[in-house]
Write a protein that holds these residues in place. Structure first.
Motif, PDB file in Angstrom:
ATOM      1  N   LEU A  43       0.826  -1.203   0.000  1.00  0.00           N
ATOM      2  CA  LEU A  43       0.000   0.000   0.000  1.00  0.00           C
ATOM      3  C   LEU A  43       0.860   1.253   0.000  1.00  0.00           C
ATOM      4  O   LEU A  43       2.024   1.216   0.383  1.00  0.00           O
ATOM      5  N   ASN A  44       0.253   2.373  -0.442  1.00  0.00           N
ATOM      6  CA  ASN A  44       1.005   3.629  -0.494  1.00  0.00           C
ATOM      7  C   ASN A  44       0.290   4.743   0.272  1.00  0.00           C
ATOM      8  O   ASN A  44      -0.796   4.548   0.814  1.00  0.00           O
ATOM      9  N   ALA A  45       0.910   5.911   0.302  1.00  0.00           N
ATOM     10  CA  ALA A  45       0.419   7.045   1.087  1.00  0.00           C
ATOM     11  C   ALA A  45      -0.981   7.489   0.693  1.00  0.00           C
ATOM     12  O   ALA A  45      -1.683   8.111   1.487  1.00  0.00           O
ATOM     13  N   ASN A  46      -1.407   7.173  -0.522  1.00  0.00           N
ATOM     14  CA  ASN A  46      -2.726   7.579  -0.987  1.00  0.00           C
ATOM     15  C   ASN A  46      -3.843   6.611  -0.591  1.00  0.00           C
ATOM     16  O   ASN A  46      -5.008   6.841  -0.910  1.00  0.00           O
ATOM     17  N   ASP A  47      -3.498   5.537   0.098  1.00  0.00           N
ATOM     18  CA  ASP A  47      -4.495   4.561   0.541  1.00  0.00           C
ATOM     19  C   ASP A  47      -5.077   4.981   1.891  1.00  0.00           C
ATOM     20  O   ASP A  47      -4.861   4.348   2.920  1.00  0.00           O
ATOM     21  N   HIS A  48      -5.841   6.081   1.881  1.00  0.00           N
ATOM     22  CA  HIS A  48      -6.412   6.646   3.102  1.00  0.00           C
ATOM     23  C   HIS A  48      -7.910   6.913   2.973  1.00  0.00           C
ATOM     24  O   HIS A  48      -8.497   7.632   3.787  1.00  0.00           O
ATOM     25  N   ILE A  49      -8.544   6.325   1.998  1.00  0.00           N
ATOM     26  CA  ILE A  49      -9.946   6.611   1.713  1.00  0.00           C
ATOM     27  C   ILE A  49     -10.858   5.849   2.689  1.00  0.00           C
ATOM     28  O   ILE A  49     -10.780   4.620   2.780  1.00  0.00           O
ATOM     29  N   PRO A  50     -11.711   6.585   3.427  1.00  0.00           N
ATOM     30  CA  PRO A  50     -12.625   5.923   4.358  1.00  0.00           C
ATOM     31  C   PRO A  50     -13.518   4.899   3.657  1.00  0.00           C
ATOM     32  O   PRO A  50     -14.016   5.141   2.562  1.00  0.00           O
ATOM     33  N   MET A  51     -13.704   3.772   4.301  1.00  0.00           N
ATOM     34  CA  MET A  51     -14.539   2.663   3.858  1.00  0.00           C
ATOM     35  C   MET A  51     -14.032   1.982   2.580  1.00  0.00           C
ATOM     36  O   MET A  51     -14.613   1.010   2.142  1.00  0.00           O
ATOM     37  N   VAL A  52     -12.980   2.493   1.969  1.00  0.00           N
ATOM     38  CA  VAL A  52     -12.312   1.805   0.860  1.00  0.00           C
ATOM     39  C   VAL A  52     -11.028   1.191   1.400  1.00  0.00           C
ATOM     40  O   VAL A  52     -10.826  -0.019   1.290  1.00  0.00           O
ATOM     41  N   ASN A  53     -10.171   2.017   2.001  1.00  0.00           N
ATOM     42  CA  ASN A  53      -8.919   1.547   2.587  1.00  0.00           C
ATOM     43  C   ASN A  53      -8.993   1.437   4.106  1.00  0.00           C
ATOM     44  O   ASN A  53      -8.354   0.582   4.699  1.00  0.00           O
ATOM     45  N   THR A  70     -14.841   7.559  10.035  1.00  0.00           N
ATOM     46  CA  THR A  70     -13.484   7.900   9.641  1.00  0.00           C
ATOM     47  C   THR A  70     -13.476   9.065   8.656  1.00  0.00           C
ATOM     48  O   THR A  70     -14.162   9.030   7.643  1.00  0.00           O
ATOM     49  N   ALA A  71     -12.690  10.112   8.968  1.00  0.00           N
ATOM     50  CA  ALA A  71     -12.587  11.316   8.131  1.00  0.00           C
ATOM     51  C   ALA A  71     -11.099  11.583   7.884  1.00  0.00           C
ATOM     52  O   ALA A  71     -10.448  12.251   8.672  1.00  0.00           O
ATOM     53  N   THR A  72     -10.589  11.027   6.799  1.00  0.00           N
ATOM     54  CA  THR A  72      -9.146  11.095   6.520  1.00  0.00           C
ATOM     55  C   THR A  72      -8.883  11.636   5.116  1.00  0.00           C
ATOM     56  O   THR A  72      -8.481  10.888   4.221  1.00  0.00           O
ATOM     57  N   PRO A  73      -9.047  12.948   4.893  1.00  0.00           N
ATOM     58  CA  PRO A  73      -8.832  13.504   3.562  1.00  0.00           C
ATOM     59  C   PRO A  73      -7.357  13.661   3.190  1.00  0.00           C
ATOM     60  O   PRO A  73      -7.037  13.847   2.013  1.00  0.00           O
ATOM     61  N   LEU A  74      -6.465  13.578   4.169  1.00  0.00           N
ATOM     62  CA  LEU A  74      -5.035  13.771   3.900  1.00  0.00           C
ATOM     63  C   LEU A  74      -4.305  12.437   3.812  1.00  0.00           C
ATOM     64  O   LEU A  74      -4.645  11.482   4.505  1.00  0.00           O
ATOM     65  N   ALA A  75      -3.278  12.401   2.974  1.00  0.00           N
ATOM     66  CA  ALA A  75      -2.475  11.193   2.795  1.00  0.00           C
ATOM     67  C   ALA A  75      -1.770  10.802   4.093  1.00  0.00           C
ATOM     68  O   ALA A  75      -1.610  11.605   5.011  1.00  0.00           O
ATOM     69  N   TRP A  76      -1.338   9.550   4.155  1.00  0.00           N
ATOM     70  CA  TRP A  76      -0.550   9.050   5.282  1.00  0.00           C
ATOM     71  C   TRP A  76       0.746   9.845   5.400  1.00  0.00           C
ATOM     72  O   TRP A  76       1.309  10.277   4.397  1.00  0.00           O
ATOM     73  N   MET A  77       1.232  10.008   6.633  1.00  0.00           N
ATOM     74  CA  MET A  77       2.506  10.678   6.913  1.00  0.00           C
ATOM     75  C   MET A  77       3.541   9.631   7.331  1.00  0.00           C
ATOM     76  O   MET A  77       3.183   8.496   7.650  1.00  0.00           O
ATOM     77  N   LEU A  91       3.792   2.802   2.182  1.00  0.00           N
ATOM     78  CA  LEU A  91       3.451   2.827   3.604  1.00  0.00           C
ATOM     79  C   LEU A  91       4.417   1.936   4.369  1.00  0.00           C
ATOM     80  O   LEU A  91       4.830   0.889   3.874  1.00  0.00           O
ATOM     81  N   THR A  92       4.761   2.366   5.575  1.00  0.00           N
ATOM     82  CA  THR A  92       5.583   1.543   6.474  1.00  0.00           C
ATOM     83  C   THR A  92       4.855   1.433   7.804  1.00  0.00           C
ATOM     84  O   THR A  92       3.873   2.148   8.056  1.00  0.00           O
ATOM     85  N   THR A  93       5.335   0.577   8.666  1.00  0.00           N
ATOM     86  CA  THR A  93       4.711   0.428   9.976  1.00  0.00           C
ATOM     87  C   THR A  93       4.912   1.658  10.852  1.00  0.00           C
ATOM     88  O   THR A  93       4.335   1.756  11.926  1.00  0.00           O
ATOM     89  N   SER A  94       5.692   2.624  10.397  1.00  0.00           N
ATOM     90  CA  SER A  94       5.854   3.897  11.108  1.00  0.00           C
ATOM     91  C   SER A  94       4.873   4.958  10.625  1.00  0.00           C
ATOM     92  O   SER A  94       4.784   6.038  11.211  1.00  0.00           O
ATOM     93  N   SER A  95       4.140   4.681   9.562  1.00  0.00           N
ATOM     94  CA  SER A  95       3.224   5.655   8.974  1.00  0.00           C
ATOM     95  C   SER A  95       2.048   5.944   9.905  1.00  0.00           C
ATOM     96  O   SER A  95       1.615   5.087  10.669  1.00  0.00           O
ATOM     97  N   LYS A  96       1.524   7.172   9.805  1.00  0.00           N
ATOM     98  CA  LYS A  96       0.370   7.620  10.592  1.00  0.00           C
ATOM     99  C   LYS A  96      -0.589   8.359   9.667  1.00  0.00           C
ATOM    100  O   LYS A  96      -0.175   9.012   8.720  1.00  0.00           O
TER     101      LYS A  96
END
Length: 109
Positions: A43-53, A70-77, A91-96
């Motif tokens: 997975l990548n930083a753009n996989d933050h879509i509620p109810m999809v990812n 879930t309200a996550t309009p911003l990419a993973w950090m 994405l890594t296990t350190s991502s938030k």
């Protein structure tokens, strides 16, 4: 595959935890990005879509215990600085991921 502590890559099905949620969830993808590890899509930083990812996380402590929305309009950090998957940082296990309702979503490696 381990790179160094806290830098494992994330595949579909790994467990997630939200600081404001009452239950864990699992990250998923409907399509993947064409890169697999042990048969599962990375997975990548753009996989933050509620109810999809990102599933709901039970009840939300910030909504007086109502169902998580879930309200996550911003990419993973805190994603990989060395590897791109489908044009976005891996994405890594350190991502938030930050939820606009006040929670912080993390990956439980």
């Amino acid at each position: 595959r381990k790179r160094k502590m806290g830098k494992d890559y994330v595949v579909r099905g790994m467990q997630l935890r939200c600081t404001s949620g009452s239950a864990p969830g699992k990250i998923t993808t409907s399509t993947g990005h064409g890169v697999l590890y042990k048969g599962e899509p990375l997975l990548n930083a753009n996989d933050h879509i509620p109810m999809v990812n990102l599933p709901g996380f039970g009840n939300c402590l910030n909504l007086q215990g109502c169902k998580c929305m879930t309200a996550t309009p911003l990419a993973w950090m805190n994603c990989s600085t060395n590897h791109l998957i489908d044009g976005a940082p891996a994405l890594t296990t350190s991502s938030k991921c930050i939820c606009l309702l006040g929670g912080v979503i993390s990956i439980q490696g």
